[in-house]
Scaffold this motif. Structure first.
Motif, PDB file in Angstrom:
ATOM      1  N   MET A   1       0.830  -1.194   0.000  1.00 47.76           N
ATOM      2  CA  MET A   1       0.000   0.000   0.000  1.00 47.76           C
ATOM      3  C   MET A   1       0.880   1.266   0.000  1.00 47.76           C
ATOM      4  O   MET A   1       0.612   2.204  -0.736  1.00 47.76           O
ATOM      5  N   LEU A   2       1.927   1.280   0.833  1.00 49.26           N
ATOM      6  CA  LEU A   2       2.788   2.459   0.887  1.00 49.26           C
ATOM      7  C   LEU A   2       3.542   2.664  -0.421  1.00 49.26           C
ATOM      8  O   LEU A   2       3.741   3.807  -0.855  1.00 49.26           O
ATOM      9  N   LEU A   3       3.951   1.578  -1.046  1.00 49.29           N
ATOM     10  CA  LEU A   3       4.626   1.709  -2.335  1.00 49.29           C
ATOM     11  C   LEU A   3       3.674   2.283  -3.379  1.00 49.29           C
ATOM     12  O   LEU A   3       4.046   3.161  -4.154  1.00 49.29           O
ATOM     13  N   ASP A   4       2.452   1.788  -3.397  1.00 47.57           N
ATOM     14  CA  ASP A   4       1.432   2.310  -4.312  1.00 47.57           C
ATOM     15  C   ASP A   4       1.233   3.807  -4.111  1.00 47.57           C
ATOM     16  O   ASP A   4       1.232   4.586  -5.067  1.00 47.57           O
ATOM     17  N   LYS A   5       1.046   4.210  -2.870  1.00 46.24           N
ATOM     18  CA  LYS A   5       0.802   5.619  -2.563  1.00 46.24           C
ATOM     19  C   LYS A   5       2.026   6.495  -2.901  1.00 46.24           C
ATOM     20  O   LYS A   5       1.883   7.614  -3.382  1.00 46.24           O
ATOM     21  N   SER A   6       3.205   5.964  -2.655  1.00 44.05           N
ATOM     22  CA  SER A   6       4.422   6.712  -2.965  1.00 44.05           C
ATOM     23  C   SER A   6       4.569   6.926  -4.463  1.00 44.05           C
ATOM     24  O   SER A   6       4.917   8.015  -4.915  1.00 44.05           O
ATOM     25  N   ARG A   7       4.309   5.901  -5.225  1.00 45.78           N
ATOM     26  CA  ARG A   7       4.389   6.031  -6.679  1.00 45.78           C
ATOM     27  C   ARG A   7       3.302   6.987  -7.192  1.00 45.78           C
ATOM     28  O   ARG A   7       3.548   7.784  -8.091  1.00 45.78           O
ATOM     29  N   ALA A   8       2.106   6.921  -6.600  1.00 37.62           N
ATOM     30  CA  ALA A   8       1.023   7.832  -7.004  1.00 37.62           C
ATOM     31  C   ALA A   8       1.404   9.288  -6.733  1.00 37.62           C
ATOM     32  O   ALA A   8       0.971  10.190  -7.449  1.00 37.62           O
ATOM     33  N   ALA A   9       2.233   9.508  -5.704  1.00 36.68           N
ATOM     34  CA  ALA A   9       2.707  10.860  -5.388  1.00 36.68           C
ATOM     35  C   ALA A   9       3.837  11.286  -6.323  1.00 36.68           C
ATOM     36  O   ALA A   9       4.308  12.424  -6.253  1.00 36.68           O
ATOM     37  N   SER A  61      22.493   5.373  -0.431  1.00 40.79           N
ATOM     38  CA  SER A  61      22.684   6.027  -1.723  1.00 40.79           C
ATOM     39  C   SER A  61      22.222   5.167  -2.891  1.00 40.79           C
ATOM     40  O   SER A  61      23.018   4.707  -3.702  1.00 40.79           O
ATOM     41  N   ALA A  62      20.946   4.951  -2.956  1.00 41.04           N
ATOM     42  CA  ALA A  62      20.377   4.174  -4.063  1.00 41.04           C
ATOM     43  C   ALA A  62      20.679   4.865  -5.379  1.00 41.04           C
ATOM     44  O   ALA A  62      20.504   6.074  -5.510  1.00 41.04           O
ATOM     45  N   PRO A  63      21.120   4.119  -6.367  1.00 42.92           N
ATOM     46  CA  PRO A  63      21.465   4.731  -7.654  1.00 42.92           C
ATOM     47  C   PRO A  63      20.259   5.214  -8.452  1.00 42.92           C
ATOM     48  O   PRO A  63      20.434   5.793  -9.515  1.00 42.92           O
ATOM     49  N   ASN A  64      19.034   5.011  -7.950  1.00 41.53           N
ATOM     50  CA  ASN A  64      17.855   5.478  -8.685  1.00 41.53           C
ATOM     51  C   ASN A  64      17.453   6.898  -8.287  1.00 41.53           C
ATOM     52  O   ASN A  64      16.437   7.400  -8.746  1.00 41.53           O
ATOM     53  N   GLY A  65      18.234   7.562  -7.439  1.00 40.52           N
ATOM     54  CA  GLY A  65      17.930   8.938  -7.044  1.00 40.52           C
ATOM     55  C   GLY A  65      16.647   9.048  -6.237  1.00 40.52           C
ATOM     56  O   GLY A  65      15.902  10.011  -6.375  1.00 40.52           O
ATOM     57  N   ALA A  66      16.397   8.081  -5.381  1.00 38.01           N
ATOM     58  CA  ALA A  66      15.153   8.025  -4.610  1.00 38.01           C
ATOM     59  C   ALA A  66      14.920   9.296  -3.807  1.00 38.01           C
ATOM     60  O   ALA A  66      15.835   9.833  -3.193  1.00 38.01           O
ATOM     61  N   ASN A  67      13.665   9.761  -3.830  1.00 41.26           N
ATOM     62  CA  ASN A  67      13.282  10.870  -2.960  1.00 41.26           C
ATOM     63  C   ASN A  67      12.320  10.404  -1.871  1.00 41.26           C
ATOM     64  O   ASN A  67      11.819  11.195  -1.097  1.00 41.26           O
ATOM     65  N   CYS A  68      12.097   9.086  -1.818  1.00 41.03           N
ATOM     66  CA  CYS A  68      11.353   8.448  -0.739  1.00 41.03           C
ATOM     67  C   CYS A  68      12.135   7.195  -0.347  1.00 41.03           C
ATOM     68  O   CYS A  68      12.439   6.364  -1.203  1.00 41.03           O
ATOM     69  N   VAL A  69      12.490   7.101   0.923  1.00 40.29           N
ATOM     70  CA  VAL A  69      13.249   5.944   1.419  1.00 40.29           C
ATOM     71  C   VAL A  69      12.399   5.225   2.450  1.00 40.29           C
ATOM     72  O   VAL A  69      11.863   5.850   3.365  1.00 40.29           O
ATOM     73  N   MET A  70      12.278   3.912   2.273  1.00 39.58           N
ATOM     74  CA  MET A  70      11.556   3.069   3.234  1.00 39.58           C
ATOM     75  C   MET A  70      12.546   2.103   3.852  1.00 39.58           C
ATOM     76  O   MET A  70      13.133   1.279   3.157  1.00 39.58           O
ATOM     77  N   SER A  71      12.727   2.227   5.153  1.00 38.21           N
ATOM     78  CA  SER A  71      13.621   1.343   5.883  1.00 38.21           C
ATOM     79  C   SER A  71      12.827   0.149   6.402  1.00 38.21           C
ATOM     80  O   SER A  71      11.783   0.315   7.038  1.00 38.21           O
ATOM     81  N   VAL A  72      13.328  -1.055   6.112  1.00 37.38           N
ATOM     82  CA  VAL A  72      12.770  -2.289   6.670  1.00 37.38           C
ATOM     83  C   VAL A  72      13.912  -3.030   7.356  1.00 37.38           C
ATOM     84  O   VAL A  72      15.079  -2.759   7.075  1.00 37.38           O
ATOM     85  N   GLN A  73      13.579  -3.918   8.265  1.00 35.83           N
ATOM     86  CA  GLN A  73      14.571  -4.706   8.990  1.00 35.83           C
ATOM     87  C   GLN A  73      15.493  -3.850   9.847  1.00 35.83           C
ATOM     88  O   GLN A  73      16.599  -4.252  10.168  1.00 35.83           O
ATOM     89  N   GLU A  86      11.805  13.568   0.251  1.00 36.30           N
ATOM     90  CA  GLU A  86      10.407  14.004   0.343  1.00 36.30           C
ATOM     91  C   GLU A  86       9.718  13.263   1.496  1.00 36.30           C
ATOM     92  O   GLU A  86       8.903  13.839   2.202  1.00 36.30           O
ATOM     93  N   ARG A  87      10.044  11.974   1.639  1.00 39.34           N
ATOM     94  CA  ARG A  87       9.420  11.142   2.664  1.00 39.34           C
ATOM     95  C   ARG A  87      10.374  10.034   3.048  1.00 39.34           C
ATOM     96  O   ARG A  87      11.054   9.470   2.206  1.00 39.34           O
ATOM     97  N   VAL A  88      10.431   9.733   4.343  1.00 36.89           N
ATOM     98  CA  VAL A  88      11.170   8.580   4.861  1.00 36.89           C
ATOM     99  C   VAL A  88      10.209   7.816   5.759  1.00 36.89           C
ATOM    100  O   VAL A  88       9.527   8.405   6.595  1.00 36.89           O
ATOM    101  N   CYS A  89      10.152   6.512   5.555  1.00 38.79           N
ATOM    102  CA  CYS A  89       9.302   5.641   6.370  1.00 38.79           C
ATOM    103  C   CYS A  89      10.183   4.586   7.028  1.00 38.79           C
ATOM    104  O   CYS A  89      10.990   3.950   6.348  1.00 38.79           O
TER     105      CYS A  89
END
Length: 133
Positions: A1-9, A61-73, A86-89
């Motif tokens: 769900m968060l990935l969907d919403k992030s991409r929609a943004a 430093s993801a090579p995709n230039g991410a402006n939203c980072v989601m930390s898991v584990q 823009e957003r960190v989760c």
């Protein structure tokens, strides 16, 4: 769900974990979902990492230039990354004592560094804001 919403943004997303095998399982899970809900993504180390709208990584430093980072584990996030994004989760299982301890430590480190933060919980079955700093 968060990935969907992030991409929609319109955000480019990095999902950062700590173990390659976990990220490989997440990758397989995303590929095996229903076609209508497919989220274009890649696992870091491919030929087109820079072009991935969602990149699964185990480092900074993801090579995709991410402006939203989601930390898991319990993957580390620096205050500089929080301020640049823009957003960190930070996603964790509140019923796992070690994960909860790590998340509390991350909250303290980031808020002590001046990062604004919100804590959301899904205890009731819906997402509800619990705290803000």
């Amino acid at each position: 769900m968060l990935l969907d919403k992030s991409r929609a943004a319109g955000w480019v997303v990095e999902v950062r974990g700590t173990e390659r095998t976990f990220m490989e399982r997440l990758d397989r899970g995303l590929w095996s979902g229903p076609p209508e809900g497919f989220l274009p993504h890649g696992l870091v180390g491919g030929d087109h990492d820079a072009d991935q709208p969602i990149l699964l990584t185990t480092g900074e430093s993801a090579p995709n230039g991410a402006n939203c980072v989601m930390s898991v584990q319990g993957a580390d996030i620096s205050p500089q990354e929080v301020n640049a994004a823009e957003r960190v989760c930070i996603l964790f299982d509140g019923y796992d004592g070690d994960a909860l301890t790590k998340a509390r430590s991350q909250w303290k480190t980031l808020t002590d560094a001046g990062c604004s933060a919100q804590y959301w919980s899904q205890d009731s079955g819906r997402w509800e804001k619990k705290a803000e700093k």
